[in-house]
Write an enzyme that holds these catalytic residues in place. Structure first.
Site, PDB file in Angstrom:
ATOM      1  N   ILE A 217       8.578   8.742   2.985  1.00 19.05           N
ATOM      2  CA  ILE A 217       8.392   7.769   4.059  1.00 19.05           C
ATOM      3  C   ILE A 217       9.718   7.429   4.725  1.00 19.05           C
ATOM      4  O   ILE A 217       9.815   7.372   5.954  1.00 19.05           O
ATOM      5  CB  ILE A 217       7.719   6.493   3.508  1.00 19.05           C
ATOM      6  CG1 ILE A 217       6.270   6.788   3.096  1.00 19.05           C
ATOM      7  CG2 ILE A 217       7.756   5.370   4.546  1.00 19.05           C
ATOM      8  CD1 ILE A 217       5.600   5.641   2.348  1.00 19.05           C
TER       9      ILE A 217
ATOM     10  N   GLY B 170      16.817   4.638   1.196  1.00 15.33           N
ATOM     11  CA  GLY B 170      15.826   5.456   0.509  1.00 15.33           C
ATOM     12  C   GLY B 170      15.199   6.498   1.408  1.00 15.33           C
ATOM     13  O   GLY B 170      13.995   6.751   1.341  1.00 15.33           O
TER      14      GLY B 170
ATOM     15  N   SER C  78       3.820  -2.940  -0.336  1.00 16.50           N
ATOM     16  CA  SER C  78       2.863  -2.008  -0.921  1.00 16.50           C
ATOM     17  C   SER C  78       1.521  -2.708  -1.067  1.00 16.50           C
ATOM     18  O   SER C  78       1.453  -3.941  -1.184  1.00 16.50           O
ATOM     19  CB  SER C  78       3.351  -1.553  -2.305  1.00 16.50           C
ATOM     20  OG  SER C  78       2.310  -0.937  -3.038  1.00 16.50           O
TER      21      SER C  78
ATOM     22  N   LYS D 141       6.745  -6.398  -4.682  1.00 16.30           N
ATOM     23  CA  LYS D 141       6.253  -6.099  -3.343  1.00 16.30           C
ATOM     24  C   LYS D 141       5.612  -7.331  -2.704  1.00 16.30           C
ATOM     25  O   LYS D 141       5.786  -7.573  -1.495  1.00 16.30           O
ATOM     26  CB  LYS D 141       5.268  -4.930  -3.389  1.00 16.30           C
ATOM     27  CG  LYS D 141       5.922  -3.618  -3.810  1.00 16.30           C
ATOM     28  CD  LYS D 141       7.076  -3.241  -2.883  1.00 16.30           C
ATOM     29  CE  LYS D 141       7.684  -1.908  -3.209  1.00 16.30           C
ATOM     30  NZ  LYS D 141       8.730  -1.481  -2.266  1.00 16.30           N
TER      31      LYS D 141
ATOM     32  N   TYR E 239       6.200  -4.010 -10.511  1.00 13.76           N
ATOM     33  CA  TYR E 239       6.340  -3.434  -9.172  1.00 13.76           C
ATOM     34  C   TYR E 239       5.548  -4.250  -8.151  1.00 13.76           C
ATOM     35  O   TYR E 239       6.072  -4.617  -7.084  1.00 13.76           O
ATOM     36  CB  TYR E 239       5.844  -1.992  -9.212  1.00 13.76           C
ATOM     37  CG  TYR E 239       5.874  -1.273  -7.883  1.00 13.76           C
ATOM     38  CD1 TYR E 239       7.060  -0.756  -7.382  1.00 13.76           C
ATOM     39  CD2 TYR E 239       4.707  -1.080  -7.145  1.00 13.76           C
ATOM     40  CE1 TYR E 239       7.086  -0.066  -6.176  1.00 13.76           C
ATOM     41  CE2 TYR E 239       4.724  -0.399  -5.946  1.00 13.76           C
ATOM     42  CZ  TYR E 239       5.908   0.102  -5.455  1.00 13.76           C
ATOM     43  OH  TYR E 239       5.933   0.771  -4.267  1.00 13.76           O
TER      44      TYR E 239
ATOM     45  N   ASN F 106      13.866   0.326   2.807  1.00 18.01           N
ATOM     46  CA  ASN F 106      12.804   1.192   2.305  1.00 18.01           C
ATOM     47  C   ASN F 106      13.021   1.604   0.854  1.00 18.01           C
ATOM     48  O   ASN F 106      12.063   1.916   0.155  1.00 18.01           O
ATOM     49  CB  ASN F 106      12.712   2.446   3.186  1.00 18.01           C
ATOM     50  CG  ASN F 106      11.737   3.459   2.637  1.00 18.01           C
ATOM     51  OD1 ASN F 106      10.535   3.277   2.685  1.00 18.01           O
ATOM     52  ND2 ASN F 106      12.261   4.552   2.086  1.00 18.01           N
TER      53      ASN F 106
END
Length: 255
Positions: A20, A15, A145, A162, A158, A92
């Site tokens: 980032i 990614g 996250s 994480k 999501y 990532n």
């Protein structure tokens, strides 16, 4: 990180076409690592790799789906073929699909799980097999996250993934420490990237509610990542670093 801090290291960063991931790949490369840079988009992958190589670095582009098991193995194989070994894997790549819990579609749920959890889990597995075979030791890093720590509207699926990645990092300590492989995670908060800056009010909102007075930059997050995969952190494993300017300490809602 000082120059050549990662000399003789070989990393995969998924990614990493922008945001980032790109900054992590760039900083690793500038610090001496050879980097296999992955993104789903062939165009972004090629452009990102070209930018890094223009700095005099050694970065190899490989576009593909970081959730696909065959492609994950291909990334490991290509890294070894190109650079002779693999010592660092940074998972990532991830996807954020907002949605009300009561109406959240199964298709979105599966997409989030496939990339965020399956892709990260099996990159760690395949990279670890290679590192163990080399008897070289190495580092695995997951991108978590703040939504894995604090509830965030419309991000139940999501946030669940994480939080799961942080537990995965802890769990793998038991399995990978005997091979001198560290496993950690970094949890960014609000971060200025190409994607988030598409929201006109993003920077102002997060500057107002973040104790440090601004959202993170991609450099802020990359600094934490590079520390955890560096020789300076070779006795740190199973840990998570939150990079959010203090937001999780107060958890002021952006809504």
């Amino acid at each position: 990180m000082t120059a050549n801090n990662f000399k003789d290291q070989v990393a995969i960063v998924t990614g990493a076409g922008q945001g980032i991931g790109f900054e992590i790949a760039k900083q690793l490369s500038l610090a001496g690592a050879c980097v296999l840079l992955n993104d789903l988009s062939e165009e972004l992958t090629a452009q990102a790799s070209d930018k890094i190589n223009a700095l005099g670095c050694n970065c190899y582009p490989l576009a593909g789906n970081a959730a696909d098991l065959d492609f994950i193995q291909q990334m490991v194989d290509v890294a070894v073929r190109q650079f002779g070994k693999l010592t660092i894997a940074i998972a990532n790549a991830g996807i954020t699909l907002f949605g009300d819990f009561l109406d959240y579609p199964a298709e979105s749920f599966q997409s989030v799980l496939n990339l965020n959890l399956q892709g990260s889990f099996f990159l760690a597995q395949r990279a670890s097999r290679q590192i163990i075979q080399q008897k070289s030791g190495g580092s695995i890093l997951f991108m978590s996250s703040v939504t894995g720590h604090q509830a965030h509207k419309h991000l139940a699926a999501y946030g669940m993934t994480k939080a799961g990645l942080e537990m995965l990092a802890k769990s793998l300590v038991v399995e990978l420490s005997p091979y001198q492989i560290t496993v950690n995670s970094v949890a960014p908060g609000a971060t200025l990237t190409e994607r988030t800056m598409e929201d006109a009010g993003y920077q102002d909102t997060w500057s107002r509610i973040t104790p440090m007075g601004r959202p993170a930059t991609v450099q802020d997050v990359a600094n934490a990542v590079l520390f955890l995969v560096s020789p300076q952190a070779n006795h740190i494993t199973g840990q998570n670093i939150i990079v959010d300017g203090g937001w999780t300490a107060v958890s002021t809602s952006p809504y």
